[in-house]
Write a protein that holds these residues in place. Structure first.
Motif, PDB file in Angstrom:
ATOM      1  N   GLY A   1     -11.229   9.762  11.662  1.00  0.00           N
ATOM      2  CA  GLY A   1     -10.748  10.911  11.030  1.00  0.00           C
ATOM      3  C   GLY A   1     -10.137  10.448   9.538  1.00  0.00           C
ATOM      4  O   GLY A   1     -10.152   9.423   9.300  1.00  0.00           O
ATOM      5  N   GLN A   2      -9.659  11.669   8.924  1.00  0.00           N
ATOM      6  CA  GLN A   2      -8.795  11.423   7.582  1.00  0.00           C
ATOM      7  C   GLN A   2      -7.516  11.889   7.924  1.00  0.00           C
ATOM      8  O   GLN A   2      -7.259  12.733   8.562  1.00  0.00           O
ATOM      9  N   TYR A   3      -6.463  11.044   7.289  1.00  0.00           N
ATOM     10  CA  TYR A   3      -5.008  10.894   7.431  1.00  0.00           C
ATOM     11  C   TYR A   3      -4.597  11.250   6.079  1.00  0.00           C
ATOM     12  O   TYR A   3      -4.882  10.517   5.276  1.00  0.00           O
ATOM     13  N   ARG A   4      -3.143  11.958   6.020  1.00  0.00           N
ATOM     14  CA  ARG A   4      -2.337  12.070   5.121  1.00  0.00           C
ATOM     15  C   ARG A   4      -1.158  11.207   5.309  1.00  0.00           C
ATOM     16  O   ARG A   4      -0.651  11.303   6.438  1.00  0.00           O
ATOM     17  N   ILE A   5      -0.733  10.429   4.406  1.00  0.00           N
ATOM     18  CA  ILE A   5       0.291   9.755   4.406  1.00  0.00           C
ATOM     19  C   ILE A   5       1.547  10.072   3.653  1.00  0.00           C
ATOM     20  O   ILE A   5       1.097  10.265   2.355  1.00  0.00           O
ATOM     21  N   LEU A   6       2.682  10.428   4.324  1.00  0.00           N
ATOM     22  CA  LEU A   6       3.747  10.985   3.527  1.00  0.00           C
ATOM     23  C   LEU A   6       5.058  10.263   3.495  1.00  0.00           C
ATOM     24  O   LEU A   6       5.125   9.838   4.637  1.00  0.00           O
ATOM     25  N   GLU A   7       5.856  10.228   2.628  1.00  0.00           N
ATOM     26  CA  GLU A   7       7.230   9.540   2.728  1.00  0.00           C
ATOM     27  C   GLU A   7       8.021  10.510   3.738  1.00  0.00           C
ATOM     28  O   GLU A   7       7.816  11.628   3.625  1.00  0.00           O
ATOM     29  N   GLU A   8       8.880   9.922   4.337  1.00  0.00           N
ATOM     30  CA  GLU A   8       9.717  10.696   5.281  1.00  0.00           C
ATOM     31  C   GLU A   8      10.380  11.844   4.522  1.00  0.00           C
ATOM     32  O   GLU A   8      10.325  13.038   5.272  1.00  0.00           O
ATOM     33  N   ARG A   9      10.947  11.713   3.524  1.00  0.00           N
ATOM     34  CA  ARG A   9      11.626  12.974   2.976  1.00  0.00           C
ATOM     35  C   ARG A   9      10.728  14.222   2.647  1.00  0.00           C
ATOM     36  O   ARG A   9      10.932  15.133   2.791  1.00  0.00           O
ATOM     37  N   ASP A  10       9.436  13.619   2.106  1.00  0.00           N
ATOM     38  CA  ASP A  10       8.520  14.650   1.714  1.00  0.00           C
ATOM     39  C   ASP A  10       8.022  15.564   2.998  1.00  0.00           C
ATOM     40  O   ASP A  10       7.950  16.607   3.296  1.00  0.00           O
TER      41      ASP A  10
ATOM     42  N   ALA B   1       0.732  -1.112   0.086  1.00  0.00           N
ATOM     43  CA  ALA B   1       0.004   0.024   0.032  1.00  0.00           C
ATOM     44  C   ALA B   1       0.826   1.351   0.151  1.00  0.00           C
ATOM     45  O   ALA B   1       0.410   2.343  -0.732  1.00  0.00           O
ATOM     46  N   LEU B   2       2.088   1.196   0.492  1.00  0.00           N
ATOM     47  CA  LEU B   2       2.812   2.260   0.890  1.00  0.00           C
ATOM     48  C   LEU B   2       3.986   2.706  -0.477  1.00  0.00           C
ATOM     49  O   LEU B   2       4.765   3.585  -0.479  1.00  0.00           O
ATOM     50  N   GLU B   3       3.935   1.680  -1.290  1.00  0.00           N
ATOM     51  CA  GLU B   3       5.182   1.638  -2.415  1.00  0.00           C
ATOM     52  C   GLU B   3       4.866   2.847  -3.159  1.00  0.00           C
ATOM     53  O   GLU B   3       5.946   3.603  -3.700  1.00  0.00           O
ATOM     54  N   SER B   4       3.777   3.324  -3.660  1.00  0.00           N
ATOM     55  CA  SER B   4       3.362   4.382  -4.408  1.00  0.00           C
ATOM     56  C   SER B   4       3.764   5.793  -3.511  1.00  0.00           C
ATOM     57  O   SER B   4       3.546   6.772  -4.379  1.00  0.00           O
ATOM     58  N   ILE B   5       3.850   5.648  -2.596  1.00  0.00           N
ATOM     59  CA  ILE B   5       3.823   6.962  -1.673  1.00  0.00           C
ATOM     60  C   ILE B   5       5.124   7.431  -1.452  1.00  0.00           C
ATOM     61  O   ILE B   5       6.085   7.150  -0.553  1.00  0.00           O
ATOM     62  N   LYS B   6       5.613   8.374  -2.568  1.00  0.00           N
ATOM     63  CA  LYS B   6       7.200   8.721  -2.512  1.00  0.00           C
ATOM     64  C   LYS B   6       7.019   9.771  -3.698  1.00  0.00           C
ATOM     65  O   LYS B   6       6.220   9.976  -4.479  1.00  0.00           O
ATOM     66  N   ASP B   7       7.921  10.695  -3.554  1.00  0.00           N
ATOM     67  CA  ASP B   7       8.298  11.812  -4.595  1.00  0.00           C
ATOM     68  C   ASP B   7       7.100  12.657  -4.679  1.00  0.00           C
ATOM     69  O   ASP B   7       6.718  12.762  -5.834  1.00  0.00           O
TER      70      ASP B   7
END
Length: 153
Positions: free
Chosen positions: A50-59, A33-39
């Motif tokens: 609630g609603q949550y946003r998931i970011l890559e560490e660098r972002d 699920a997290l593979e596309s969450i980058k860049d």
């Protein structure tokens, strides 16, 4: 540590990535699920709470660094405004004029704050865990599992 380049400042337009309508759907996807969450891609997770946003560490670090810069600049601007107001009340006061000029010069010369590539490990805040959930609390073990799963694909 590295600071954001001018190019990165202009390119912080995040794009909406995968959306999960429940935690169960997110959990069912697993680490994939997290593979596309980058860049610059942001995942959205909807839950009952609630609603949550998931970011890559660098972002996340880019956003955090920018937020710290904004906070620091707001403080500097308050000093400049105070000095300008004082000078307006007494335009002939050379000391006040000097404070205004120094604060403007200082504010313009502030370096960018650095962003971090990693953050400190998170600690579990509660011991109330569901017996059915597999919870890995060792950050090194978790990192090893994530790396081994990404290599297996």
């Amino acid at each position: 540590m590295n600071s954001l380049t001018k190019k990165e400042h202009k390119e912080l337009g995040f794009k909406v990535g995968p959306t999960w309508r429940s935690f169960e759907k997110f959990r069912a996807c697993g680490a994939k699920a997290l593979e596309s969450i980058k860049d610059g891609i942001v995942g959205i997770l909807h839950t009952k709470t609630g609603q949550y946003r998931i970011l890559e560490e660098r972002d996340f670090q880019k956003l955090y660094g920018l937020a710290r810069d904004v906070d620091r600049l707001q403080g500097g601007l308050r000093i400049v405004v105070s000095a300008a107001r004082a000078l307006k009340k007494d335009p002939d006061n050379l000391d006040t004029m000097e404070v205004l000029l120094q604060s403007i010069t200082f504010l313009g010369s502030l370096p960018e704050l650095p962003t971090r590539e990693k953050f400190e490990s998170l600690l579990v805040e509660t011991s109330e865990l569901d017996e059915d959930d597999e919870v890995i609390m060792d950050s090194l073990e978790l990192e090893r599992l994530i790396k081994s799963e990404s290599l297996a694909q």
